[in-house]
Design a protein around this motif. Structure first.
Motif, PDB file in Angstrom:
ATOM      1  N   TYR A  31       0.857  -1.187   0.000  1.00  0.00           N
ATOM      2  CA  TYR A  31       0.000   0.000   0.000  1.00  0.00           C
ATOM      3  C   TYR A  31       0.893   1.236   0.000  1.00  0.00           C
ATOM      4  O   TYR A  31       1.863   1.298   0.749  1.00  0.00           O
ATOM      5  CB  TYR A  31      -0.903   0.027   1.241  1.00  0.00           C
ATOM      6  N   SER A  95       2.726   0.866   3.535  1.00  0.00           N
ATOM      7  CA  SER A  95       2.437  -0.144   4.547  1.00  0.00           C
ATOM      8  C   SER A  95       2.306  -1.486   3.848  1.00  0.00           C
ATOM      9  O   SER A  95       2.008  -1.539   2.653  1.00  0.00           O
ATOM     10  CB  SER A  95       1.172   0.195   5.333  1.00  0.00           C
ATOM     11  N   GLY A  97       0.127  -3.954   4.644  1.00  0.00           N
ATOM     12  CA  GLY A  97      -1.231  -4.473   4.560  1.00  0.00           C
ATOM     13  C   GLY A  97      -2.246  -3.469   5.065  1.00  0.00           C
ATOM     14  O   GLY A  97      -1.900  -2.359   5.487  1.00  0.00           O
ATOM     15  N   MET A  98      -3.504  -3.870   5.033  1.00  0.00           N
ATOM     16  CA  MET A  98      -4.570  -3.028   5.557  1.00  0.00           C
ATOM     17  C   MET A  98      -4.380  -2.865   7.065  1.00  0.00           C
ATOM     18  O   MET A  98      -4.073  -3.825   7.757  1.00  0.00           O
ATOM     19  CB  MET A  98      -5.921  -3.709   5.318  1.00  0.00           C
ATOM     20  N   ASN A  99      -4.566  -1.667   7.547  1.00  0.00           N
ATOM     21  CA  ASN A  99      -4.533  -1.379   8.978  1.00  0.00           C
ATOM     22  C   ASN A  99      -3.213  -1.780   9.642  1.00  0.00           C
ATOM     23  O   ASN A  99      -3.182  -2.117  10.818  1.00  0.00           O
ATOM     24  CB  ASN A  99      -5.706  -2.080   9.693  1.00  0.00           C
ATOM     25  N   THR A 100      -2.165  -1.760   8.883  1.00  0.00           N
ATOM     26  CA  THR A 100      -0.824  -1.943   9.451  1.00  0.00           C
ATOM     27  C   THR A 100      -0.107  -0.597   9.451  1.00  0.00           C
ATOM     28  O   THR A 100      -0.532   0.342   8.786  1.00  0.00           O
ATOM     29  CB  THR A 100      -0.009  -2.976   8.665  1.00  0.00           C
ATOM     30  N   GLU A 101       0.973  -0.538  10.192  1.00  0.00           N
ATOM     31  CA  GLU A 101       1.678   0.721  10.364  1.00  0.00           C
ATOM     32  C   GLU A 101       2.110   1.316   9.031  1.00  0.00           C
ATOM     33  O   GLU A 101       2.681   0.627   8.186  1.00  0.00           O
ATOM     34  CB  GLU A 101       2.911   0.513  11.235  1.00  0.00           C
ATOM     35  N   ALA A 102       1.833   2.587   8.866  1.00  0.00           N
ATOM     36  CA  ALA A 102       2.323   3.315   7.694  1.00  0.00           C
ATOM     37  C   ALA A 102       3.668   3.927   8.040  1.00  0.00           C
ATOM     38  O   ALA A 102       3.807   4.625   9.043  1.00  0.00           O
ATOM     39  CB  ALA A 102       1.337   4.402   7.287  1.00  0.00           C
ATOM     40  N   PHE A 104       6.541   6.550   7.009  1.00  0.00           N
ATOM     41  CA  PHE A 104       6.600   7.795   6.256  1.00  0.00           C
ATOM     42  C   PHE A 104       8.025   8.126   5.841  1.00  0.00           C
ATOM     43  O   PHE A 104       8.979   7.855   6.580  1.00  0.00           O
ATOM     44  CB  PHE A 104       6.057   8.953   7.101  1.00  0.00           C
TER      45      PHE A 104
END
Lengths: 113, 115
Positions: A31, A95, A97-102, A104
């Motif tokens: 992502y 990130s 996966g979904m709802n995993t740490e982004a 930056f």
């Protein structure tokens, strides 16, 4: 430690010019995101990208903006015809996966003159 | 729609004193909550996150936060700050069911630790 890399760190461009901001996300992430922060304001979401297509975009992300993953490693944000109000710090994030740490990047400061 | 309010734009504090940075959110759905830190000339780094489970979350650098659903808050705390904690702190929320995985940020709180 893997990190998100953004280039350039600072870009100055004339109003009306096209600009491309570049990002190299962490290699196994799926992502990708762009955010921006106008000086003195909140960090704002622009767009998210998954499976080679935009999964969500904000109202800010109008027809002047586009994103691309031209190869297996780069993720770019293009602003077609820059305006003064596009001056901001632009952050790329990724990130796995979904709802995993982004994670930056350090940001690209874009100044439109 | 979601929104995040960080009530304090700046928090000055002396070294070794405790600190609390406040964050309140508004959302019609359940949320995930995050605190990010931005040191000068650097990107955003995750301090801690709440996804589910225990409402007290411990993060890096001795920080912790408590999720309070009834008060829609997620305040960040540290019992004893160091000069090196001087930075901008951002609270953020996301919708677990949002396919775009976007984060909505608060306006940030500048923590200034004085010797």
């Amino acid at each position: 430690e893997p990190e998100v890399t953004q280039t350039p760190s600072h870009q100055v461009t004339q109003m009306g010019q096209e600009v491309i901001l570049r990002c190299v996300p962490i290699s196994n992430h799926l992502y990708f995101y762009w955010y921006r922060q106008i000086l003195g304001q909140k960090v704002e979401f622009l767009v998210s990208f998954y499976n080679n297509e935009i999964s969500e975009k904000s109202e800010i992300f109008d027809d002047q903006f586009s994103v691309e993953r031209p190869d297996g490693s780069n993720f770019t944000l293009k602003i077609r015809s820059t305006k003064l109000e596009d001056s901001a710090m632009y952050f790329c994030a990724s990130s796995w996966g979904m709802n995993t740490e982004a994670f930056f990047g350090q940001g690209t400061r874009l100044t439109v003159v | 729609a979601q929104s995040v309010t960080q009530l304090d734009s700046q928090v000055p504090v002396f070294e070794e004193a405790p600190v609390e940075l406040r964050c309140n959110y508004s959302s019609s759905v359940s949320v995930y909550l995050f605190w990010y830190v931005q040191y000068p000339n650097q990107g955003l780094q995750l301090l801690l996150k709440y996804l589910s489970g225990s409402t007290l979350v411990k993060g890096i650098n001795g920080f912790e936060a408590e999720f309070n659903k009834s008060q829609t808050s997620f305040h960040l705390r540290k019992p004893s700050v160091h000069i090196s904690d001087t930075a901008e702190y951002f609270c953020a929320v996301s919708d677990p069911n949002n396919a775009g995985n976007m984060l909505t940020f608060g306006g940030g709180t500048r923590l200034m630790v004085k010797p």
